[in-house]
Scaffold this motif. Structure first.
Motif, mmCIF file in Angstrom:
data_model
loop_
_atom_site.group_PDB
_atom_site.id
_atom_site.type_symbol
_atom_site.label_atom_id
_atom_site.label_comp_id
_atom_site.label_asym_id
_atom_site.label_seq_id
_atom_site.Cartn_x
_atom_site.Cartn_y
_atom_site.Cartn_z
ATOM 1 N N CYS A 30 0.812 -1.219 0.000
ATOM 2 C CA CYS A 30 0.000 0.000 0.000
ATOM 3 C C CYS A 30 0.844 1.266 0.000
ATOM 4 O O CYS A 30 0.302 2.376 -0.150
ATOM 5 N N GLY A 31 2.141 1.119 0.215
ATOM 6 C CA GLY A 31 3.010 2.287 0.289
ATOM 7 C C GLY A 31 2.802 3.108 1.538
ATOM 8 O O GLY A 31 2.884 4.347 1.516
ATOM 9 N N CYS A 32 2.515 2.421 2.644
ATOM 10 C CA CYS A 32 2.297 3.130 3.912
ATOM 11 C C CYS A 32 2.891 2.313 5.050
ATOM 12 O O CYS A 32 3.447 1.231 4.831
ATOM 13 N N SER A 33 2.761 2.794 6.258
ATOM 14 C CA SER A 33 3.231 2.051 7.421
ATOM 15 C C SER A 33 2.124 1.147 7.952
ATOM 16 O O SER A 33 0.944 1.339 7.643
ATOM 17 N N SER A 34 2.510 0.186 8.765
ATOM 18 C CA SER A 34 1.517 -0.690 9.392
ATOM 19 C C SER A 34 0.545 0.115 10.250
ATOM 20 O O SER A 34 -0.652 -0.205 10.326
ATOM 21 N N ALA A 35 1.062 1.161 10.882
ATOM 22 C CA ALA A 35 0.223 1.988 11.757
ATOM 23 C C ALA A 35 -0.928 2.626 10.985
ATOM 24 O O ALA A 35 -2.037 2.786 11.522
ATOM 25 N N VAL A 36 -0.685 2.982 9.736
ATOM 26 C CA VAL A 36 -1.737 3.597 8.923
ATOM 27 C C VAL A 36 -2.895 2.623 8.712
ATOM 28 O O VAL A 36 -4.068 3.003 8.792
ATOM 29 N N LEU A 37 -2.570 1.360 8.482
ATOM 30 C CA LEU A 37 -3.625 0.366 8.265
ATOM 31 C C LEU A 37 -4.525 0.250 9.499
ATOM 32 O O LEU A 37 -5.741 0.061 9.364
ATOM 33 N N TYR A 38 -3.941 0.387 10.674
ATOM 34 C CA TYR A 38 -4.722 0.272 11.905
ATOM 35 C C TYR A 38 -5.605 1.500 12.157
ATOM 36 O O TYR A 38 -6.483 1.469 13.027
ATOM 37 N N ILE A 39 -5.396 2.563 11.399
ATOM 38 C CA ILE A 39 -6.312 3.702 11.471
ATOM 39 C C ILE A 39 -7.646 3.336 10.807
ATOM 40 O O ILE A 39 -8.721 3.763 11.252
ATOM 41 N N TYR A 40 -7.575 2.500 9.769
ATOM 42 C CA TYR A 40 -8.752 2.190 8.960
ATOM 43 C C TYR A 40 -9.408 0.851 9.314
ATOM 44 O O TYR A 40 -10.582 0.644 8.991
ATOM 45 N N PHE A 41 -8.660 -0.019 9.969
ATOM 46 C CA PHE A 41 -9.177 -1.354 10.297
ATOM 47 C C PHE A 41 -8.788 -1.716 11.735
ATOM 48 O O PHE A 41 -7.691 -1.394 12.191
ATOM 49 N N ARG A 42 -9.705 -2.399 12.431
ATOM 50 C CA ARG A 42 -9.448 -2.757 13.823
ATOM 51 C C ARG A 42 -8.235 -3.678 13.954
ATOM 52 O O ARG A 42 -7.414 -3.519 14.859
ATOM 53 N N ASP A 43 -8.173 -4.665 13.072
ATOM 54 C CA ASP A 43 -7.098 -5.644 13.102
ATOM 55 C C ASP A 43 -7.032 -6.309 11.735
ATOM 56 O O ASP A 43 -7.761 -5.942 10.803
ATOM 57 N N LEU A 44 -6.184 -7.326 11.606
ATOM 58 C CA LEU A 44 -5.997 -7.995 10.324
ATOM 59 C C LEU A 44 -7.275 -8.712 9.876
ATOM 60 O O LEU A 44 -7.606 -8.717 8.683
ATOM 61 N N ASP A 45 -7.986 -9.298 10.814
ATOM 62 C CA ASP A 45 -9.243 -9.970 10.452
ATOM 63 C C ASP A 45 -10.251 -8.985 9.869
ATOM 64 O O ASP A 45 -10.930 -9.283 8.879
ATOM 65 N N ASP A 46 -10.357 -7.826 10.483
ATOM 66 C CA ASP A 46 -11.277 -6.796 9.994
ATOM 67 C C ASP A 46 -10.886 -6.359 8.587
ATOM 68 O O ASP A 46 -11.754 -6.177 7.717
ATOM 69 N N LEU A 47 -9.598 -6.207 8.351
ATOM 70 C CA LEU A 47 -9.116 -5.826 7.022
ATOM 71 C C LEU A 47 -9.477 -6.896 5.992
ATOM 72 O O LEU A 47 -9.966 -6.587 4.898
ATOM 73 N N ILE A 48 -9.261 -8.155 6.333
ATOM 74 C CA ILE A 48 -9.563 -9.256 5.410
ATOM 75 C C ILE A 48 -11.047 -9.301 5.091
ATOM 76 O O ILE A 48 -11.446 -9.421 3.927
ATOM 77 N N VAL A 49 -11.880 -9.206 6.100
ATOM 78 C CA VAL A 49 -13.330 -9.294 5.906
ATOM 79 C C VAL A 49 -13.836 -8.129 5.058
ATOM 80 O O VAL A 49 -14.599 -8.319 4.092
ATOM 81 N N GLN A 50 -13.427 -6.927 5.417
ATOM 82 C CA GLN A 50 -13.929 -5.757 4.693
ATOM 83 C C GLN A 50 -13.405 -5.697 3.263
ATOM 84 O O GLN A 50 -14.147 -5.360 2.331
ATOM 85 N N SER A 51 -12.127 -6.005 3.080
ATOM 86 C CA SER A 51 -11.559 -5.929 1.728
ATOM 87 C C SER A 51 -12.140 -7.010 0.822
ATOM 88 O O SER A 51 -12.383 -6.773 -0.367
ATOM 89 N N THR A 52 -12.406 -8.188 1.370
ATOM 90 C CA THR A 52 -13.010 -9.243 0.564
ATOM 91 C C THR A 52 -14.409 -8.857 0.114
ATOM 92 O O THR A 52 -14.756 -8.976 -1.065
ATOM 93 N N ALA A 53 -15.218 -8.384 1.046
ATOM 94 C CA ALA A 53 -16.591 -7.999 0.708
ATOM 95 C C ALA A 53 -16.605 -6.869 -0.322
ATOM 96 O O ALA A 53 -17.337 -6.926 -1.318
#
Length: 203
Positions: free
Chosen positions: A41-64
């Motif tokens: 994504c060209g960002c830090s891991s911390a940035v991802l946690y601004i948009y998603f609670r955790d890795l599971d949340d990211l997987i679920v939301q991005s898949t849908a």
């Protein structure tokens, strides 16, 4: 200003979901961690946690989100003219495999995983509703009740997904031939039934 900030937040979130889903699709669900996702994504891991609670949340939301977008792409190519229907049926499995094969393989990895299977059930409930609405829009064009069209759409979608995942030409051709024969039979049946009152009136 608040609305503009919300729009920017959503725009960035969509970009992250698309890039993360592509990263998973390319590398596999098990071999990708938060660092690799952030790198893609060209960002830090911390940035991802601004948009998603955790890795599971990211997987679920991005898949849908990404699979609904695939569905929109599919529907945008669907014919509005009944005369174009058979061409569409012949061509759409190959387009699906070229454009979205990796995404479909990832979707089934996610939605068959014990952690995420309930989200898969929710997703496919939405799919059922959307394709039923599409069948209703086709009813006046094809002259076939939407309750008959809906399962035919599901057969076509399942055939496309199977081919996108495995490129099984034998399965594909047998399913497509059966589907086309069923459509021809139903169109003949319902047009004949629709014509019967006129025939009686003339006699």
């Amino acid at each position: 200003m608040r609305t503009r900030d919300q729009e920017e937040f959503q725009r960035k979130k969509i970009m992250l979901m698309e890039k993360c889903y592509d990263c998973y699709a390319e590398n596999g669900l098990a071999s990708v961690g938060i660092r690799k996702l952030a790198e893609s994504c060209g960002c830090s891991s911390a940035v991802l946690y601004i948009y998603f609670r955790d890795l599971d949340d990211l997987i679920v939301q991005s898949t849908a989100y990404c699979m609904e977008k695939v569905e929109d792409d599919f529907m945008a190519k669907a014919p509005t003219d009944p005369q174009d229907l058979m061409r569409f049926i012949d061509e759409i499995p190959y387009w699906t495999a070229r454009q979205h094969g990796k995404k479909y393989r990832l979707m089934y990895q996610v939605y068959t995983h014990p952690k995420y299977i309930r989200y898969g059930k929710q997703f496919f409930e939405g799919v059922n509703r959307r394709y039923t609405e599409y069948a209703k829009s086709l009813e006046p064009k094809l002259g076939i009740p939407y309750t008959t069209i809906t399962p035919l759409i599901f057969i076509l979608i399942q055939t496309c997904v199977h081919y996108a995942m495995f490129e099984d030409e034998c399965y594909l051709q047998s399913q497509l031939e059966a589907l086309k024969q069923a459509i021809r039979l139903f169109m003949t049946q319902y047009r004949t039934e629709g014509a019967r009152p006129d025939v009686k009136a003339e006699s």
